[in-house]
Design a protein around this motif. Sequence first.
Motif, PDB file in Angstrom:
ATOM      1  N   LEU A 113       0.823  -1.205   0.000  1.00 42.00           N
ATOM      2  CA  LEU A 113       0.000   0.000   0.000  1.00 42.00           C
ATOM      3  C   LEU A 113       0.859   1.258   0.000  1.00 42.00           C
ATOM      4  N   ALA A 114       0.636   2.118  -0.969  1.00 40.85           N
ATOM      5  CA  ALA A 114       1.370   3.388  -1.032  1.00 40.85           C
ATOM      6  C   ALA A 114       0.750   4.388  -0.065  1.00 40.85           C
ATOM      7  N   LEU A 115       1.595   5.129   0.610  1.00 38.50           N
ATOM      8  CA  LEU A 115       1.143   6.174   1.532  1.00 38.50           C
ATOM      9  C   LEU A 115       2.057   7.380   1.377  1.00 38.50           C
ATOM     10  N   TYR A 116       1.477   8.492   0.914  1.00 43.19           N
ATOM     11  CA  TYR A 116       2.250   9.708   0.713  1.00 43.19           C
ATOM     12  C   TYR A 116       2.097  10.620   1.928  1.00 43.19           C
ATOM     13  N   VAL A 117       3.208  10.903   2.559  1.00 45.70           N
ATOM     14  CA  VAL A 117       3.222  11.825   3.697  1.00 45.70           C
ATOM     15  C   VAL A 117       3.626  13.189   3.166  1.00 45.70           C
ATOM     16  N   CYS A 118       2.758  14.173   3.353  1.00 48.11           N
ATOM     17  CA  CYS A 118       2.969  15.485   2.735  1.00 48.11           C
ATOM     18  C   CYS A 118       2.906  16.605   3.765  1.00 48.11           C
ATOM     19  N   LYS A 119       3.430  17.754   3.369  1.00 46.03           N
ATOM     20  CA  LYS A 119       3.367  18.942   4.229  1.00 46.03           C
ATOM     21  C   LYS A 119       2.773  20.091   3.430  1.00 46.03           C
ATOM     22  N   ILE A 120       1.654  20.622   3.916  1.00 53.60           N
ATOM     23  CA  ILE A 120       1.004  21.778   3.315  1.00 53.60           C
ATOM     24  C   ILE A 120       0.904  22.857   4.394  1.00 53.60           C
ATOM     25  N   ASN A 121       1.584  23.987   4.166  1.00 61.14           N
ATOM     26  CA  ASN A 121       1.596  25.067   5.166  1.00 61.14           C
ATOM     27  C   ASN A 121       1.999  24.543   6.537  1.00 61.14           C
ATOM     28  N   ASN A 122       3.038  23.713   6.553  1.00 56.93           N
ATOM     29  CA  ASN A 122       3.582  23.115   7.780  1.00 56.93           C
ATOM     30  C   ASN A 122       2.612  22.164   8.484  1.00 56.93           C
ATOM     31  N   GLU A 123       1.552  21.770   7.809  1.00 59.60           N
ATOM     32  CA  GLU A 123       0.618  20.787   8.368  1.00 59.60           C
ATOM     33  C   GLU A 123       0.750  19.467   7.616  1.00 59.60           C
ATOM     34  N   THR A 124       0.783  18.370   8.370  1.00 56.18           N
ATOM     35  CA  THR A 124       0.929  17.053   7.761  1.00 56.18           C
ATOM     36  C   THR A 124      -0.382  16.601   7.125  1.00 56.18           C
ATOM     37  N   LYS A 125      -0.282  16.126   5.897  1.00 51.40           N
ATOM     38  CA  LYS A 125      -1.416  15.540   5.177  1.00 51.40           C
ATOM     39  C   LYS A 125      -0.974  14.173   4.662  1.00 51.40           C
ATOM     40  N   TYR A 126      -1.919  13.270   4.525  1.00 54.05           N
ATOM     41  CA  TYR A 126      -1.629  11.957   3.966  1.00 54.05           C
ATOM     42  C   TYR A 126      -2.432  11.773   2.683  1.00 54.05           C
ATOM     43  N   VAL A 127      -1.812  11.192   1.678  1.00 53.50           N
ATOM     44  CA  VAL A 127      -2.514  10.923   0.423  1.00 53.50           C
ATOM     45  C   VAL A 127      -2.527   9.414   0.185  1.00 53.50           C
ATOM     46  N   ILE A 128      -3.722   8.894  -0.082  1.00 49.44           N
ATOM     47  CA  ILE A 128      -3.921   7.459  -0.288  1.00 49.44           C
ATOM     48  C   ILE A 128      -4.478   7.213  -1.689  1.00 49.44           C
ATOM     49  N   PRO A 129      -3.862   6.321  -2.461  1.00 52.06           N
ATOM     50  CA  PRO A 129      -4.408   5.995  -3.791  1.00 52.06           C
ATOM     51  C   PRO A 129      -5.573   5.017  -3.675  1.00 52.06           C
ATOM     52  N   VAL A 130      -6.527   5.137  -4.591  1.00 55.42           N
ATOM     53  CA  VAL A 130      -7.671   4.225  -4.608  1.00 55.42           C
ATOM     54  C   VAL A 130      -7.882   3.709  -6.036  1.00 55.42           C
ATOM     55  N   TYR A 131      -8.328   2.451  -6.138  1.00 48.15           N
ATOM     56  CA  TYR A 131      -8.527   1.811  -7.440  1.00 48.15           C
ATOM     57  C   TYR A 131      -9.873   1.099  -7.463  1.00 48.15           C
ATOM     58  N   GLY A 132     -10.564   1.155  -8.612  1.00 50.48           N
ATOM     59  CA  GLY A 132     -11.846   0.480  -8.707  1.00 50.48           C
ATOM     60  C   GLY A 132     -12.293   0.302 -10.138  1.00 50.48           C
ATOM     61  N   MET A 133     -13.582  -0.020 -10.313  1.00 49.20           N
ATOM     62  CA  MET A 133     -14.161  -0.215 -11.641  1.00 49.20           C
ATOM     63  C   MET A 133     -15.387   0.667 -11.798  1.00 49.20           C
ATOM     64  N   GLY A 134     -15.454   1.349 -12.939  1.00 43.91           N
ATOM     65  CA  GLY A 134     -16.630   2.142 -13.268  1.00 43.91           C
ATOM     66  C   GLY A 134     -17.558   1.334 -14.166  1.00 43.91           C
ATOM     67  N   LEU A 135     -18.353   2.028 -14.957  1.00 45.23           N
ATOM     68  CA  LEU A 135     -19.287   1.340 -15.851  1.00 45.23           C
ATOM     69  C   LEU A 135     -18.555   0.667 -17.008  1.00 45.23           C
ATOM     70  N   TRP A 136     -17.576   1.367 -17.601  1.00 45.12           N
ATOM     71  CA  TRP A 136     -16.923   0.859 -18.803  1.00 45.12           C
ATOM     72  C   TRP A 136     -15.475   0.451 -18.612  1.00 45.12           C
ATOM     73  N   GLY A 137     -14.922   0.710 -17.467  1.00 38.78           N
ATOM     74  CA  GLY A 137     -13.517   0.355 -17.276  1.00 38.78           C
ATOM     75  C   GLY A 137     -13.000   0.821 -15.928  1.00 38.78           C
ATOM     76  N   PRO A 138     -11.682   0.712 -15.725  1.00 40.71           N
ATOM     77  CA  PRO A 138     -11.076   1.070 -14.446  1.00 40.71           C
ATOM     78  C   PRO A 138     -11.250   2.547 -14.095  1.00 40.71           C
ATOM     79  N   ILE A 139     -11.424   2.804 -12.819  1.00 42.19           N
ATOM     80  CA  ILE A 139     -11.397   4.157 -12.271  1.00 42.19           C
ATOM     81  C   ILE A 139     -10.367   4.168 -11.146  1.00 42.19           C
ATOM     82  N   SER A 140      -9.874   5.328 -10.827  1.00 40.56           N
ATOM     83  CA  SER A 140      -8.859   5.423  -9.780  1.00 40.56           C
ATOM     84  C   SER A 140      -8.837   6.839  -9.235  1.00 40.56           C
ATOM     85  N   GLY A 141      -7.975   7.084  -8.288  1.00 36.49           N
ATOM     86  CA  GLY A 141      -7.882   8.431  -7.741  1.00 36.49           C
ATOM     87  C   GLY A 141      -7.023   8.490  -6.497  1.00 36.49           C
TER      88      GLY A 141
END
Length: 241
Positions: A113-141
């Motif tokens: 599992l990928a986990l991005y640890v980020c800093k925005i205005n000196n505040e910690t944020k985490y970004v998590i990738p997501v994967y799935g299926m839509g109506l016609w094909g793969p979706i992600s984000g």
Amino acid sequence: MTKDRKTLNTNSNIYTIIYSAIIVVVVAFLLAFISSYLKPAQDINVALDKKKQILAALNIRDISDKEVAEQYKNIVESDDIINSNNQVITKGTKGGENAGFKLNSADFKAGHLALYVCKINNETKYVIPVYGMGLWGPISGYIAIDYDKNTVYGAYFTHESETAGLGAEIKDNVEWQKQFVGKKLTKEGSDGIALSVVKKNDVKDKTTQCDGITGATLTSNGVDIMLKDCLGKYISFLKDK
């Protein structure tokens, strides 16, 4: 007396087969060469697009390619690889491109599992990738969350082949993506992921539910399932306050 010279019969089956085989080999060689020649540039573009998506989840959009590279390098503190038990498999690096950044949906299914640890205005944020299926094909984000590991800071979704004006709205409609901001991933007294996408105007809990896309029920359902399945794999991380 002269001997008859044998000439190649261009109308024969053997000639046709040999000629076709040579053409196939030559074309295959040319395609392989072109693909190999273009691959470095393609890899750079793929990496740049991935960085754009991660930054979009952090509400940083509409910037130049040069700014994307600079912002990503400055904001991403680490691109860690963890497992579902919140154990760090590989520690990422500043401006991370060599650990979690290299993972894809296949790695995700394998438990990396990928986990991005980020800093925005000196505040910690985490970004998590997501994967799935839509109506016609793969979706992600990507879902960005605050340091409390429960509040959505931003979201970005994309797709491969959803219908323009309907399912494609998960990517094209920025306002739809913005409704995720401030939502909670989990809620007290409930196990698992509470963040969800429901039918438009059918929101009962504004703290965790988002409106689906009108006319794109199956794609909206795909996003809902994607969020629950993918974020659910990070539940140990999310509960580790």
